[in-house]
Motif scaffolding. Sequence first.
Motif, mmCIF file in Angstrom:
data_model
loop_
_atom_site.group_PDB
_atom_site.id
_atom_site.type_symbol
_atom_site.label_atom_id
_atom_site.label_comp_id
_atom_site.label_asym_id
_atom_site.label_seq_id
_atom_site.Cartn_x
_atom_site.Cartn_y
_atom_site.Cartn_z
ATOM 1 N N PHE A 1 53.153 -12.813 -15.320
ATOM 2 C CA PHE A 1 51.989 -13.835 -15.537
ATOM 3 C C PHE A 1 51.935 -15.006 -14.409
ATOM 4 C CE2 PHE A 1 55.501 -15.855 -17.923
ATOM 5 C CZ PHE A 1 55.536 -17.122 -17.688
ATOM 6 N N THR A 2 52.751 -14.914 -13.214
ATOM 7 C CA THR A 2 52.459 -15.942 -12.281
ATOM 8 C C THR A 2 51.877 -15.208 -11.115
ATOM 9 O OG1 THR A 2 54.673 -15.701 -11.614
ATOM 10 C CG2 THR A 2 54.080 -17.417 -12.952
ATOM 11 N N GLU A 3 51.968 -14.078 -10.975
ATOM 12 C CA GLU A 3 51.648 -13.215 -9.586
ATOM 13 C C GLU A 3 50.408 -13.538 -9.212
ATOM 14 O OE1 GLU A 3 52.315 -9.115 -9.943
ATOM 15 O OE2 GLU A 3 51.115 -8.979 -11.789
ATOM 16 N N ASP A 4 49.306 -13.864 -9.934
ATOM 17 C CA ASP A 4 47.899 -14.042 -9.655
ATOM 18 C C ASP A 4 47.555 -15.680 -9.741
ATOM 19 O OD1 ASP A 4 47.407 -11.397 -9.325
ATOM 20 O OD2 ASP A 4 46.796 -10.927 -11.398
ATOM 21 N N THR A 5 48.274 -16.553 -9.880
ATOM 22 C CA THR A 5 48.113 -17.816 -9.807
ATOM 23 C C THR A 5 47.656 -18.293 -8.484
ATOM 24 O OG1 THR A 5 49.695 -18.046 -11.544
ATOM 25 C CG2 THR A 5 49.110 -20.114 -10.691
ATOM 26 N N TRP A 6 46.643 -18.945 -8.620
ATOM 27 C CA TRP A 6 45.980 -19.358 -7.166
ATOM 28 C C TRP A 6 45.952 -18.657 -5.859
ATOM 29 C CZ3 TRP A 6 50.453 -22.917 -8.550
ATOM 30 C CH2 TRP A 6 50.140 -23.942 -9.626
ATOM 31 N N ASP B 1 51.531 -18.117 -5.923
ATOM 32 C CA ASP B 1 52.379 -18.879 -6.447
ATOM 33 C C ASP B 1 54.018 -18.686 -6.127
ATOM 34 O OD1 ASP B 1 53.751 -20.556 -8.582
ATOM 35 O OD2 ASP B 1 52.914 -19.472 -10.345
ATOM 36 N N TYR B 2 54.505 -19.723 -6.251
ATOM 37 C CA TYR B 2 56.071 -19.895 -5.761
ATOM 38 C C TYR B 2 57.126 -19.516 -6.979
ATOM 39 C CZ TYR B 2 56.747 -24.477 -7.562
ATOM 40 O OH TYR B 2 56.812 -25.351 -8.769
ATOM 41 N N VAL B 3 56.601 -19.769 -8.002
ATOM 42 C CA VAL B 3 57.598 -19.606 -9.290
ATOM 43 C C VAL B 3 58.163 -18.342 -9.402
ATOM 44 C CG1 VAL B 3 57.753 -19.697 -11.594
ATOM 45 C CG2 VAL B 3 56.478 -21.477 -10.784
ATOM 46 N N PHE C 1 62.432 -18.670 -9.683
ATOM 47 C CA PHE C 1 62.776 -18.387 -11.175
ATOM 48 C C PHE C 1 64.400 -18.233 -11.287
ATOM 49 C CE2 PHE C 1 63.334 -16.155 -15.078
ATOM 50 C CZ PHE C 1 62.972 -17.134 -15.794
ATOM 51 N N GLU C 2 64.732 -17.400 -10.520
ATOM 52 C CA GLU C 2 66.054 -16.998 -11.034
ATOM 53 C C GLU C 2 67.095 -17.895 -10.268
ATOM 54 O OE1 GLU C 2 67.351 -12.768 -9.806
ATOM 55 O OE2 GLU C 2 65.695 -12.205 -10.767
ATOM 56 N N SER C 3 66.888 -18.523 -9.328
ATOM 57 C CA SER C 3 67.648 -19.735 -8.820
ATOM 58 C C SER C 3 67.533 -20.943 -9.673
ATOM 59 C CB SER C 3 67.277 -19.972 -7.215
ATOM 60 O OG SER C 3 65.940 -20.763 -7.437
ATOM 61 N N TRP C 4 66.442 -21.181 -10.357
ATOM 62 C CA TRP C 4 66.368 -22.131 -11.375
ATOM 63 C C TRP C 4 67.300 -21.954 -12.713
ATOM 64 C CZ3 TRP C 4 60.459 -23.192 -11.936
ATOM 65 C CH2 TRP C 4 59.888 -23.851 -10.989
ATOM 66 N N TRP D 1 61.548 -35.017 -13.808
ATOM 67 C CA TRP D 1 60.714 -34.336 -13.241
ATOM 68 C C TRP D 1 60.421 -33.071 -13.669
ATOM 69 C CZ3 TRP D 1 57.174 -35.717 -9.243
ATOM 70 C CH2 TRP D 1 56.529 -34.763 -8.764
ATOM 71 N N SER D 2 59.063 -32.719 -14.163
ATOM 72 C CA SER D 2 58.591 -31.441 -14.813
ATOM 73 C C SER D 2 57.892 -30.782 -13.464
ATOM 74 C CB SER D 2 57.882 -31.893 -16.043
ATOM 75 O OG SER D 2 58.473 -32.213 -17.036
ATOM 76 N N ALA D 3 58.349 -29.483 -13.642
ATOM 77 C CA ALA D 3 57.548 -28.677 -12.286
ATOM 78 C C ALA D 3 57.528 -27.195 -12.956
ATOM 79 C CB ALA D 3 58.677 -28.667 -11.237
ATOM 80 N N GLY D 4 56.629 -26.421 -12.355
ATOM 81 C CA GLY D 4 56.459 -24.960 -12.631
ATOM 82 C C GLY D 4 56.029 -24.637 -13.869
#
Length: 119
Positions: free
Chosen positions: A19-24, A30-32, A36-39, A74-77
């Motif tokens: 669901f993030t592959e087509d963001t922007w 997208d970078y998420v 993601f796994e490191s987060w 801080w909220s991100a992603g």
Amino acid sequence: MDPTIRPARLDDADAVESFTEDTWPDHGGDYVHRVFESWVRADGEDARTLVAADADDRAVGLVRTVLLSPSEAWSAGMRVDPEYRGEGVAVRLAEAGFDWARGRGAFVARCMVFSWNAA
């Protein structure tokens, strides 16, 4: 939709990527999905990645909240599967991230949204 908000798991990575592959696409993508796994691996007392899960426990949204100081977060992603946008998923995720940060003493939460992000 009434999603379940829960801590992200490594096995959510494929759903998050889907669901993030087509963001922007007009802004470099997208970078998420790359972080993601490191987060998830870094989650602990000072950081938490949360997902919104559908009835089948598939991740359909996420947010990353990090404590910057004892009083500030801080909220991100923040991302929501396009299929579930407009159903309050982002609100539920934001509130859960704020609740997590508040439970650790934060009373300020910040985020950044690019000016070109019309949503």
